[in-house]
Design an enzyme around this catalytic site. Sequence first.
Site, PDB file in Angstrom:
ATOM      1  CG  HIS A 374      44.498  34.493  35.218  1.00 56.95           C
ATOM      2  ND1 HIS A 374      43.812  33.313  35.236  1.00 56.95           N
ATOM      3  CD2 HIS A 374      45.810  34.166  35.193  1.00 56.95           C
ATOM      4  CE1 HIS A 374      44.665  32.311  35.242  1.00 56.95           C
ATOM      5  NE2 HIS A 374      45.893  32.800  35.220  1.00 56.95           N
ATOM      6  CE  LYS A 565      29.580  34.672  40.156  1.00 57.05           C
ATOM      7  NZ  LYS A 565      30.347  34.131  39.036  1.00 57.05           N
ATOM      8  NE  ARG A 566      37.217  37.938  47.227  1.00 56.09           N
ATOM      9  CZ  ARG A 566      38.446  38.131  47.715  1.00 56.09           C
ATOM     10  NH1 ARG A 566      39.283  37.119  47.868  1.00 56.09           N
ATOM     11  NH2 ARG A 566      38.842  39.320  48.077  1.00 56.09           N
ATOM     12  CE  LYS A 571      34.339  38.100  40.755  1.00 53.47           C
ATOM     13  NZ  LYS A 571      34.634  36.998  39.804  1.00 53.47           N
ATOM     14  CB  THR A 673      36.534  28.234  37.326  1.00 49.95           C
ATOM     15  OG1 THR A 673      36.772  29.065  38.470  1.00 49.95           O
ATOM     16  CG2 THR A 673      37.656  28.421  36.329  1.00 49.95           C
ATOM     17  CE  LYS A 677      35.469  25.341  40.496  1.00 54.74           C
ATOM     18  NZ  LYS A 677      36.054  26.397  41.343  1.00 54.74           N
TER      19      LYS A 677
HETATM   20  C1  Z16 Z   1      41.704  36.053  39.937  1.00 54.07           C
HETATM   21  O1  Z16 Z   1      41.146  35.130  40.752  1.00 54.07           O
HETATM   22  C2  Z16 Z   1      41.296  36.188  38.618  1.00 54.07           C
HETATM   23  C3  Z16 Z   1      41.904  37.126  37.835  1.00 54.07           C
HETATM   24  C4  Z16 Z   1      42.907  37.948  38.367  1.00 54.07           C
HETATM   25  O2  Z16 Z   1      43.491  38.865  37.597  1.00 54.07           O
HETATM   26  C5  Z16 Z   1      43.322  37.819  39.667  1.00 54.07           C
HETATM   27  C6  Z16 Z   1      42.728  36.877  40.442  1.00 54.07           C
HETATM   28 CL1  Z16 Z   1      43.246  36.652  42.053  1.00 54.07          CL
HETATM   29  C7  Z16 Z   1      40.257  35.240  38.073  1.00 54.07           C
HETATM   30  C8  Z16 Z   1      39.307  35.849  37.052  1.00 54.07           C
HETATM   31  O3  Z16 Z   1      38.612  36.927  37.618  1.00 54.07           O
HETATM   32  C9  Z16 Z   1      38.313  34.774  36.600  1.00 54.07           C
HETATM   33  O4  Z16 Z   1      37.488  35.268  35.586  1.00 54.07           O
HETATM   34  C10 Z16 Z   1      39.052  33.554  36.083  1.00 54.07           C
HETATM   35  O5  Z16 Z   1      38.148  32.490  35.848  1.00 54.07           O
HETATM   36  C11 Z16 Z   1      40.076  33.079  37.086  1.00 54.07           C
HETATM   37  O6  Z16 Z   1      40.946  34.138  37.461  1.00 54.07           O
HETATM   38  C12 Z16 Z   1      40.935  31.938  36.549  1.00 54.07           C
HETATM   39  O7  Z16 Z   1      41.414  32.225  35.272  1.00 54.07           O
END
Ligand code: Z16
Length: 839
Positions: A374, A565-566, A571, A673, A677
Amino acid sequence: LSPEHITEIYDSFHIEDDRTGLSSETLQRAIADNLYYIQGKFPEIATLYDYYMAVAYTVRDRLLHRWINTVKTYREQDVKVVCYLSAEYLPGPHLENNLVNLGIYDQVQQAVESSGLDLRSILAQEEEPGLGNGGLGRLAACYMDSLATLEIPAIGYGIRYEYGIFDQEIREGWQVEITDKWLRLGNPWEIPRPENAVEVKFGGYTEPYTDDQGDYRVRWIPHQVVNGIPYDTPISGYRVNTTSTMRLWKAEAPESFDFQAFNVGDYYGAVDAKIISENLTKVLYPNDEPIQGKQLRLEQQYFFVSCSLQNLLKIHLLRGDPIETFHEKFVIQLNDTHPAIGVAELMRLLVDEYLLHWQKAWDITQQAFAYTNHTLLPEALETWPLNLFGSLLPRHLEIIYEINQRFLDQVRLKYLGNPDKLARLSLIEEGGSKRIRMAHLACVGSHAINGVAALHTELLKEGVLKDFYDLWPHKFTNITNGVTPRRWMVLINPRLTQLITREIGETWITQLEDFKRLESLAEDPAFRQEWRRVKRAVKQDLADYIQAHQGLTLNPDSIFDIQAKRIHEYKRQHLNVLHIITLYNRIKHNPRLAVPPRTFIFGGKAAPGYQMAKLIIKLITSVGEVVNHDPDICDLIKVVFLPDFNVTNSQRIYPAADLSEQISTAGKEASGTGNMKFSMNGALTIGTLDGANIEIREAVEADNFFLFGHTSEDIVDLKAQGYVPKTFYNTNPALKEAIDLIASGYFSHGNRALFQPLVDQLLQADPYCLLADYQSYIDCQDQVGQAFQDQDTWTKTAILNVARIGRFSSDRAIREYCREIWWVNPVSIHLEEYQQAKA
Ligand code: Z16
C-alpha cells in the site's frame, strides 16, 4: 436435547417470529422486547441510547440466522475461504448499513416512529469502531462488504483495540487528542467466543530434539503466554443471505499463569502479569504511513496473526481435511506488511506443531499467502531490528534465516557472481544494525503481489520491489482499489440515490458500471436542473451541520472545495493553503475583483508525534481566523476545519463537495480512495497524476477532470537535477507574497516563530515539491473558478463523472482478486423455510 430435538424446536418457529420478522409491527414489538429484556428499561426511563441498543439488537437478531447458516454452509460444503488479515478495520457505524443491506430501512423507520421516536437520532447514538488510521483500514471494510455481497466465503481477522484512533478536538487552532473509549457503553454488534480462545507464545528460547521418526525438530520454550479471545461481528451482504465474520482478537492473561504466581504468594505479581498481557490490544498505533518500530507494535502484529492462523488450522482440521490440503481450502491476504510475520508463523505451525517436512510446509505457505503493498514511501516500509525480533520471536528468527538461506541459494544460481543482487534481495538488511525486511518476507512467502493502482504497481516494479519483479514477474499484478457503493452512495446520499434510481433503476447498487446509463441524461437540461437541486440541498445539510456545531454561516451557492484525508506533507494540504492565501491577497489588492465565492473545507487527523502535520492544522485554522473575519473579503472566502474526521463525519462531507482536492505529489499516494467517494457523489476533481487519480481521469475523460502538476517522472528528474525550491520562490511574486505573509506572523498575531519550521521546510528542502507545482495549481484553480460560473456545464460534467465512475466499485476490485489471486467462487446461502420471514 438431541440435535434432532433442537431442529424440531426450530421447525416450530413461526414465520413472523419476533427474532426474524421484518414487518414494521413485528419490529416494533421486538424493539420493545429488547428494551425490556436486554436494556432492562421501560419507555418512561429509557434513554435514546437504550433505544439505539434495542434497535441494534433487533437488527442483529435478523442477521443471526443468516450468519449461522453462512457458517454452517461453509463448514458442510468444504468451500475455499478468503482470509483477510488486516491490523486495521474502519467499518463505520453498523446499524444503518445493516438496515440498507437487509432492505428494512423503511420498516424500522416506521417501527421507531410508531413508538414516537426518530430514526436519525437513534442512528446518531452509535459509536463507530475506529480501528484504523485511514485508507488501508477503510479499504478492508469496503472489501468485507463486497465479499459478503458477492457471496464469497470470507473471514476478516484483526485486532480488537480497546482504544481505537483518537478523537480529535481543535483547541485554539491546534489538534488535541482524546482517547477513543468506543466500548464504554457496550458493543451490541460483537459476540465474544471465549470457547475459541488460543494461546500465543512470546520470548524465551528454542531447543533441538529428535522426534519418534528420528527427525531433527525444534521446540520453543516461551517466556510468556498470552490468550487470544475472538470477538465476532457479523458483516452483512447487500440483499443476500451471506453474512461474513469479522473476527477480532483481544489479549488476556491465561488463568494458569495467574494461579502460578498466586500459589507462590505473589498476588500483586499475578495481577501485574495480567495487566501486561492485556496491554497488548489496548490501543491502535495512530500513524498512517510512517511506521514506528515499537516492540508493542510487533507484539500486536504477531499476536493477531498467530491467533488467526491457529484458528484457520483448527477450522481446517475440524472439517476433517488433511493438513496437506490447507492451501486448497484457504487463501490468506496480507493487508500490507503488518501481518507479514504470518509467513514465518504458518511455517512454524506446520513444521514444529504439525510436523510436516520443510519443503511441503513451504509449498503450502507460498500457495496460501498473497501480499498487497500500500505504499512506496521508504519510511513506511516495515523493518524490525534483529535483536528486538529475536528476543521476542526466537523461533521465527531461525525460520526466517532458513527461508532466507534457501531463497538466496536459488538467487545465487540465477545471478552468478552478483553479490549486490543477493544483498538487495535478502530478508535481512545488513549494515550498521541488522534488520528484518517484512516486505521481502511477504514477497518470498506469497504466490501473488499486488499494488493498489496502476501507477503504484508500475512504480513498485521499477522501484522498491524491482529485484523481486525481475525474479518473479508472474507474481505481480495490479488491482486498483474500489469503494462500496452501498455505504458511499446509497447510505450517505439518499437524495442522489433516489434521483438516479428513478431514472435508471437500481441494478447499479451491485453493478456500478450501470451508471453508464446516466451518460445520455447529462444532455437533458431538466435532469441537470434536478441534479443541481439535489446538490444544493445536500450542501445545505452540511452548512446546517457546520452552523450548529461551529457557529459558522456558509453560503451554499459558493464552491464547496474540500480536502478530507489524513494530514501529511505528501498530501499537501499546505499547497491548498497557499492557494487560499493567494486568493486572499488578490482580493486585498483589488477589492472589486470578481471571484466566485468559495468555501474551503478541511478534515483530517495528524499523527500525534508528527509535528509538521500538526503545524499544518494550525496553519489552516489560523488562516481561517483571519480570512473569515476580514471585512475586505466580503465573505467571498471561508475556511473551515471540520474536527474529528472519521467515517461518520466523512459521510456528511463527500456528498456535499463540488470540488475534490487530490493534490499529492505525483508518485507518493499509492491509490487514494477518498478520490473515488467524492467523484461517485458528483464532485469534480482537481488532482495530480498520482495513484488512482490517473485512472479516474481516464475513466471520466480528460475534459471532465482538472489536472495540474508535475508527473512522477518529472519529479524524479527535478530532484535528480538538484531541486532548488528557492528558485521558484524568487521568480514567482504571488508565491513569494503568500509565503512571506505566513512568515511575517500575519496569521499568528505577529508571532513569526510559529510557522517558521513550515516556511523553512518549504524554502530549504520542499521534499514534496509544493513550490514546483504551485503555479500550475493556481492556474488550474483559476479554471475551476471560471468553470463554476457556468452552472449548467458544471452539472453536466458532474453527471458524467458519476456516469463513468463505475469501475471504482469495490465489487469490481473483489472480482479481480477472486479471479486473479484467490481462485475462489461464490457460494449461495439458503435459509430453511422456517427461517425465512416476509416483510
Ligand atoms: C494506509 O492507510 C495506506 C498505506 C499505508 O502504507 C498504510 C496505511 Cl495505514 C493507504 C495509502 O496511503 C492510500 O494511498 C491507499 O489508498 C490506501 O492505503 C488503501 O490502499
